[in-house]
Design an enzyme around this catalytic site. Structure first.
Site, short mmCIF file in Angstrom:
data_model
loop_
_atom_site.label_atom_id
_atom_site.label_comp_id
_atom_site.label_asym_id
_atom_site.label_seq_id
_atom_site.Cartn_x
_atom_site.Cartn_y
_atom_site.Cartn_z
N GLU A 66 -10.98 1.79 1.50
CA GLU A 66 -11.06 1.31 0.11
C GLU A 66 -10.87 -0.21 0.07
OE1 GLU A 66 -8.62 2.06 -4.08
OE2 GLU A 66 -7.78 2.73 -2.17
N HIS A 67 -9.81 -0.69 0.70
CA HIS A 67 -9.53 -2.12 0.79
C HIS A 67 -9.54 -2.54 2.26
CE1 HIS A 67 -7.09 -0.53 -2.65
NE2 HIS A 67 -7.67 -1.53 -3.28
N HIS A 127 2.48 2.87 -3.30
CA HIS A 127 1.70 3.58 -4.32
C HIS A 127 2.24 4.99 -4.52
CE1 HIS A 127 -1.59 0.99 -5.59
NE2 HIS A 127 -1.69 0.54 -4.36
N ASP A 164 -6.08 -6.30 -7.12
CA ASP A 164 -5.54 -5.27 -8.00
C ASP A 164 -5.36 -5.78 -9.42
OD1 ASP A 164 -5.39 -3.40 -5.98
OD2 ASP A 164 -3.29 -3.80 -5.51
N HIS A 169 -51.01 21.33 -14.23
CA HIS A 169 -50.85 19.94 -13.79
C HIS A 169 -52.22 19.36 -13.47
CE1 HIS A 169 -46.62 20.91 -13.43
NE2 HIS A 169 -46.33 19.70 -12.98
N GLN A 195 0.83 -1.21 0.00
CA GLN A 195 0.00 0.00 0.00
C GLN A 195 0.86 1.25 0.00
OE1 GLN A 195 -3.20 -0.24 -0.38
NE2 GLN A 195 -3.43 1.98 -0.47
#
Length: 390
Positions: A289-290, A238, A323, A381, A235
């Site tokens: 996220e994960h 990145h 991934d 209407h 992680q």
């Protein structure tokens, strides 16, 4: 700084809106040092696709084809499990919903530190399975690698442009004299790409405003320290903004990891010495996220997880499997947005229309609707209902 980015990106978008091809060509020369005689030079040729297929090594081909098959099979199964339409009827009406694919989608494949053929697969395949007719791919010229082109050709994408950053987003949203605009833009990018997506939203749809990547790991005292170490480091590598969280009841494991991880990465990794129930509560607050669950009886923990983009279950399921290979798209909600949104999938590229058909109405119902409209002060209407002789 944010205001500076907004102004900068806004000016790029306005220039492309007003000057089309000329503006795009100018920006590619300014940002990438590449001179295009005309906008068609930015489009990848058939010859270049063929060369890319020859240039990539056999090992990569095997790897990407394996991933392609898994991702395709997963999203085909997803599509099969979506009802394309449904209806309910009574003596007065028939109502329901009808799903149709978005007509055209632009996929942005980011540049940054690396080239990302996996982004091609993870964004394009769900769109193709959904039935999107036109899928066009943009990536920065210096990241237009043979691997990216091979992944695109595997997905049967023929329209690919060497244009990156906010210039790509503006071109996809507004088009030029040659490049047709799209209806939706997907794919991650840096702060400038994100800001461009934010500014063009409304003119086109977008998948999300992606933030830095993040992982949370719940590990028990029996988890392998090497597994945890490499999952945390995967992680952190990145970029400097990526975040990792470890929730573990073992002080011994936490201390081993703190001593092993290089100082420069410790700023990105947050450790929590908590029991598993506390970990679950904290994960639902963070909405990562994960999420990796490296525990015994991991399925029992899954039942209590309400907020996570993707859940990786068991000691042998690192995030890297998702991934590249597992099947579901790796494009996932970040910045706690898993509290209210989901990862990219076939559903991202389907829009639904409500279906309403009335053949007759009970006079009492007709009167009720007319009265409701009148109460809101909408006389026409009211009349549009009253005039019909059911």
């Amino acid at each position: 700084m944010e205001q500076d980015i907004t102004r900068y990106v806004f000016d790029i978008i306005e220039n492309i809106k007003n000057n089309g091809n000329k503006a795009v060509i100018g920006y590619v020369k300014q940002f990438d040092g590449i001179t295009f005689k005309n906008i068609n030079d930015a489009k990848v040729s058939v010859k270049k696709f063929a060369l890319a297929a020859k240039n990539v090594d056999a090992e990569f081909k095997r790897a990407v084809i394996s991933s392609y098959k898994n991702i395709l099979n997963f999203h085909k199964k997803e599509y099969q499990n979506i009802k394309k339409s449904w209806f309910i009827s009574d003596k007065y009406k028939k109502v329901g919903q009808i799903y149709n694919p978005i007509n055209s989608v632009g996929v942005y494949v980011p540049g940054g530190k690396f080239s990302y053929p996996s982004s091609v697969l993870m964004n394009v395949i769900p769109a193709a399975v959904a039935g999107v007719k036109r899928i066009v791919l943009f990536t920065p010229p210096k990241k237009m690698t043979d691997e990216v082109l091979f992944a695109a050709s595997l997905c049967n994408i023929k329209e690919v442009y060497s244009i990156g950053g906010p210039v790509a987003v503006a071109t996809l949203a507004y088009g030029t004299e040659i490049i047709k605009p799209v209806d939706m833009i997907v794919g991650p990018g840096n702060a400038y790409v994100n800001e461009a997506k934010r500014l063009v939203y409304g003119k086109v749809g977008i998948d999300s405003l992606a933030g830095p990547s993040e992982v949370a790991i719940i590990a028990d005292s029996k988890a392998n320290t090497d597994y945890i170490y490499y999952d945390l480091m995967a992680q952190a590598e990145h970029d400097k903004m990526a975040k990792a969280y470890l929730f573990c009841p073992s002080k011994t494991i936490i201390n081993k990891l703190k001593n092993r991880i290089e100082k420069q990465y410790l700023q990105q990794i947050i450790f929590f010495n908590v029991n598993l129930q506390q970990a679950i509560k904290k994960v639902n607050e963070i909405a990562p996220e994960h999420l990796e669950i490296l525990t015994e009886k991991a399925e029992d923990i899954v039942k209590n997880i309400k907020n996570a983009g993707a859940i990786f279950v068991g000691y042998n399921t690192p995030t890297a499997l998702g991934d590249y290979w597992a099947g579901p798209s790796h494009v996932l909600p970040t910045n706690s947005s898993a509290k209210y949104s989901s990862g990219l999938s076939v559903m991202t590229f389907l829009k639904r229309s409500s279906y309403i058909e009335v053949k007759k109405l009970d006079k009492e119902i007709q009167k009720n609707i007319a009265y409701f409209a009148a109460k809101e002060g909408l006389e026409n209407h009211k009349k549009s209902v009253e005039i019909r002789g059911y």
